[in-house]
Structure formats: structure tokens, C-alpha cells
Design an enzyme around this catalytic site. Sequence first.
Site, PDB file in Angstrom:
ATOM      1  N   TYR A   1    -116.352  -8.093 -40.549  1.00  0.00           N
ATOM      2  CA  TYR A   1    -115.325  -8.676 -39.672  1.00  0.00           C
ATOM      3  C   TYR A   1    -115.223  -7.880 -38.364  1.00  0.00           C
ATOM      4  CZ  TYR A   1    -110.822  -9.634 -37.612  1.00  0.00           C
ATOM      5  OH  TYR A   1    -109.842  -9.914 -36.704  1.00  0.00           O
TER       6      TYR A   1
ATOM      7  N   LYS B   1    -116.231  -8.785 -34.296  1.00  0.00           N
ATOM      8  CA  LYS B   1    -115.307  -8.685 -33.165  1.00  0.00           C
ATOM      9  C   LYS B   1    -115.898  -7.783 -32.071  1.00  0.00           C
ATOM     10  CE  LYS B   1    -112.170 -11.550 -34.251  1.00  0.00           C
ATOM     11  NZ  LYS B   1    -111.890 -12.697 -33.362  1.00  0.00           N
TER      12      LYS B   1
ATOM     13  N   SER C   1    -109.845  -7.105 -32.139  1.00  0.00           N
ATOM     14  CA  SER C   1    -109.061  -6.499 -33.222  1.00  0.00           C
ATOM     15  C   SER C   1    -109.215  -4.988 -33.220  1.00  0.00           C
ATOM     16  CB  SER C   1    -109.577  -7.053 -34.552  1.00  0.00           C
ATOM     17  OG  SER C   1    -109.056  -6.326 -35.644  1.00  0.00           O
TER      18      SER C   1
HETATM   19  C1  WQD Z   1    -101.619  -2.446 -43.807  1.00  0.00           C
HETATM   20  C2  WQD Z   1    -101.353  -1.204 -44.634  1.00  0.00           C
HETATM   21  C3  WQD Z   1    -102.785  -1.038 -46.552  1.00  0.00           C
HETATM   22  C4  WQD Z   1    -100.959  -4.439 -48.724  1.00  0.00           C
HETATM   23  C5  WQD Z   1    -106.207  -5.634 -41.607  1.00  0.00           C
HETATM   24  C6  WQD Z   1    -107.571  -5.732 -40.991  1.00  0.00           C
HETATM   25  C7  WQD Z   1    -107.423  -5.797 -39.521  1.00  0.00           C
HETATM   26  C8  WQD Z   1    -106.518  -6.926 -39.112  1.00  0.00           C
HETATM   27  C9  WQD Z   1    -105.203  -6.815 -39.783  1.00  0.00           C
HETATM   28  C10 WQD Z   1    -107.218  -9.184 -38.935  1.00  0.00           C
HETATM   29  C11 WQD Z   1    -102.625  -0.506 -45.121  1.00  0.00           C
HETATM   30  C12 WQD Z   1    -101.348  -1.175 -46.970  1.00  0.00           C
HETATM   31  C13 WQD Z   1    -101.315  -3.498 -47.794  1.00  0.00           C
HETATM   32  C14 WQD Z   1    -100.316  -4.046 -49.932  1.00  0.00           C
HETATM   33  C15 WQD Z   1    -100.428  -1.764 -49.172  1.00  0.00           C
HETATM   34  N1  WQD Z   1    -107.155  -8.129 -39.523  1.00  0.00           N
HETATM   35  N2  WQD Z   1    -101.061  -2.181 -48.013  1.00  0.00           N
HETATM   36  N3  WQD Z   1    -100.068  -2.701 -50.097  1.00  0.00           N
HETATM   37  O1  WQD Z   1    -105.761  -3.259 -43.438  1.00  0.00           O
HETATM   38  O2  WQD Z   1    -104.337  -2.326 -41.550  1.00  0.00           O
HETATM   39  O3  WQD Z   1    -105.623  -4.400 -41.218  1.00  0.00           O
HETATM   40  O4  WQD Z   1    -105.398  -6.708 -41.180  1.00  0.00           O
HETATM   41  O5  WQD Z   1    -107.155  -9.982 -38.254  1.00  0.00           O
HETATM   42  O6  WQD Z   1    -108.669  -5.987 -38.991  1.00  0.00           O
HETATM   43  O7  WQD Z   1    -108.335  -4.600 -41.345  1.00  0.00           O
HETATM   44  O8  WQD Z   1    -103.666  -4.481 -42.641  1.00  0.00           O
HETATM   45  O9  WQD Z   1    -101.716  -5.527 -43.663  1.00  0.00           O
HETATM   46  O10 WQD Z   1    -103.836  -5.331 -45.008  1.00  0.00           O
HETATM   47  O11 WQD Z   1    -102.517  -3.283 -44.530  1.00  0.00           O
HETATM   48  O12 WQD Z   1    -100.210  -0.574 -49.391  1.00  0.00           O
HETATM   49  O13 WQD Z   1     -99.975  -4.837 -50.818  1.00  0.00           O
HETATM   50  O14 WQD Z   1    -100.674  -1.596 -45.820  1.00  0.00           O
HETATM   51  O15 WQD Z   1    -103.479  -0.140 -47.395  1.00  0.00           O
HETATM   52  O16 WQD Z   1    -102.358   0.884 -45.136  1.00  0.00           O
HETATM   53  P1  WQD Z   1    -104.892  -3.493 -42.282  1.00  0.00           P
HETATM   54  P2  WQD Z   1    -102.928  -4.762 -44.000  1.00  0.00           P
END
Ligand code: WQD
Length: 327
Positions: free
Chosen positions: A141, A145, A117
Amino acid sequence: MTWLITGGAGYIGAHVVRAMLAAGEQAVVYDDLSTGIAERVPDGVPLVVGSTLDGEAVGRAIREHGVTGVVHLAAKKQVAESVELPLHYYRENVEGLRVLLSAVTDAGVASFVFSSSAAVYGMPDVDLVTEDTPCVPINPYGETKLAGEWLVRATGRATPGLSTASLRYFNVAGAASPELADAGVFNLVPMVFEKLTEGAAPRVFGDDYATPDGTGVRDYIHVVDLAEAHVATARRLREAPGTDLTLNIGREEGVSVRRMIDRIHAISGYDIEPVVVGRRPGDPARVVASADRVATELGWKARYGVDEMIASAWAGWVAAHGGGPGR
Ligand code: WQD
């Protein structure tokens, strides 16, 4: 070759299984069905229900099905949960991998592809993250990984005849068909769908980042492209024994939260203004992959953009929850 696909009943795994079959490979799914769904396993593909922590069972599956390669996707993947339950995450993601690798080496399996990841990079302070950007995970997490990558690499180096690869997935979205869509609501795209279809405002986690519109920037990758990257990796490991690859799987395109919500509005027909809430702790401003190495090593390049990801994910959301376009 016959591939054991652990986590093959999961969202990404089910896409990998289909891509492998389409490429003429044989597949066997190994999944404990804790989050996997048996119906996602295509007809004709054996499903062995078991945990990778059960070395006996996984060894038996490898022998009975004549497995020559493993794609290991089975894992826990929720960042917040990993902070609450680090022992559980280390057990499932690191100990489960250790037990699996032990069965793999005992059986003389030739190829091992590990699902890693972008979380291994933590808060990278670079425009494009290369595979040589320092890995400083900031949650359990991501730590599991990174530890998993080390374990895979060390085992590959110590085992003649075993080729390995770790694929660092960036932000995965989309679906090959509605029934294969991600059933979880843990990432931006489904979280926005959920709010919109409830008639509520989608949330933006902070708009004061040092990015062009102030919201977080990520590199979104279509799950169908990601699955194809596994096929290309499998091919490469088979053709070049002794390989030891670590690759970013991304598109080198940074897309902001605001932009994603705009596209979701346009595609879903829902148009509820988002509300800006506070930053989510641990969120980096920008994480965008350099896709150079994967292009050079595998000749792989993503084909789909965010519109295709959103449209296919939306079709899956509507099929599962209702809420057609525009209501
Ligand atoms: C994306 C962007 C949020 C929801 C995570 C894990 C990573 C991988 C994928 C696993 C960010 C913003 C989100 C919302 C928002 N995991 N957001 N409003 O955090 O980049 O990655 O998931 O397998 O390891 O860290 O993904 O989709 O949660 O967020 O503003 O309601 O969207 O702050 O900038 P992230 P995400």
C-alpha cells in the site's frame, strides 16, 4: 474552477466534495462505487460511475464537464489486503493513476492533487516526520502511494501548465455529520467502537513500544480539517502555476492508543477495559507529522482535536449501528 474528485463517494472524498462546494468551487464526482456510496454525493453534484483504469471514460468526464482540476482520492487503502494482493494494489493505485494522468495531460487540466499517505514513511525513527524524512514504505500500500507521488511529480514537471501536489495524510478520523462517517472498520477508532458496542474489550496492539505509555503513538487528523487542506491546496495550485508540492497533513500531536481509548470511553460512555494483545506486524512505535511545511506553504492548520474526532465518529457509529451513549 471545476474539480473532478475521484473517489468522491468515499469517506474522505465526500468531505472534500463538500469543502470544495463550500469554498465556491464546482465539483464532479468520479467513482467506481466499489467502496464509495452514491448517497454521499450531494444533490446537484454530477456522479460519473467509472474506474480510473478506464481512460476513455475518465477523459470523457473531463471534457464533458469542463474539468480544470483533479483531486485524486480513488484508491485501495487497506494495508493488510495490499500484502495479500500486491498486483491488485499496483494496478488500482499506480496503473489507475497513470491512466488518469494520461487523460489529465491530454485534456490540458491545470491542477492535480494526489491523495498520498504517511504510509510512505514506513517506520520513521524520528520525533516529528518532515517531508524530507526518508520514504521507506514497508507494505505494498505504502509503496503504491510513494510510486504515485513520483508519477505525479514527474508528470507535472514534464507538462507545462500542470501544477501538482501530493498530500500525505496522517491518521484520519471523525466526520462532518453522522451519515458521512467512515463505514469501514479498519482503523483504531471504529475498531474500538465495534468492540465496545459488542460488549467486548477493545484491543491494544502492543504496550511494549518505546513510547511514554508503551502503546503506539499516531497523529490523528479530523477529516473536516483534512478536507480544508485540499481546498487550500487547490487555491494554491490555481494561484501559483508550476507548483509542485509535497505536504504532510497532520497536527504535530502524538496521541497514544491508550489515550485514544480513554477518550473513547469518556465520550461514548462505554467503559470496558482494553486487553493488550501482541504487536501487529509492521506497526511503527510513533508516527507524528511535522506540520511546518503545510503551515508555511498554505497557511493551513488543523482546527479540531481528538475529542471532536471521536465525538463526531461516535455519532456516525450510533446512527449506523445503534448503541447510544452509556447504553
Ligand atoms: C492506529 C494505532 C495500532 C486498532 C493505517 C495505515 C495508514 C493509513 C491509516 C490508509 C496503531 C493501534 C489499532 C486496534 C490498536 N491507511 N490499534 N488496536 O496503522 O497507524 O495506519 O491506517 O489509508 O497507511 O498504515 O492506523 O488506525 O490501524 O492504528 O491498538 O484495534 O492503533 O497498532 O498503533 P495505522 P490504525
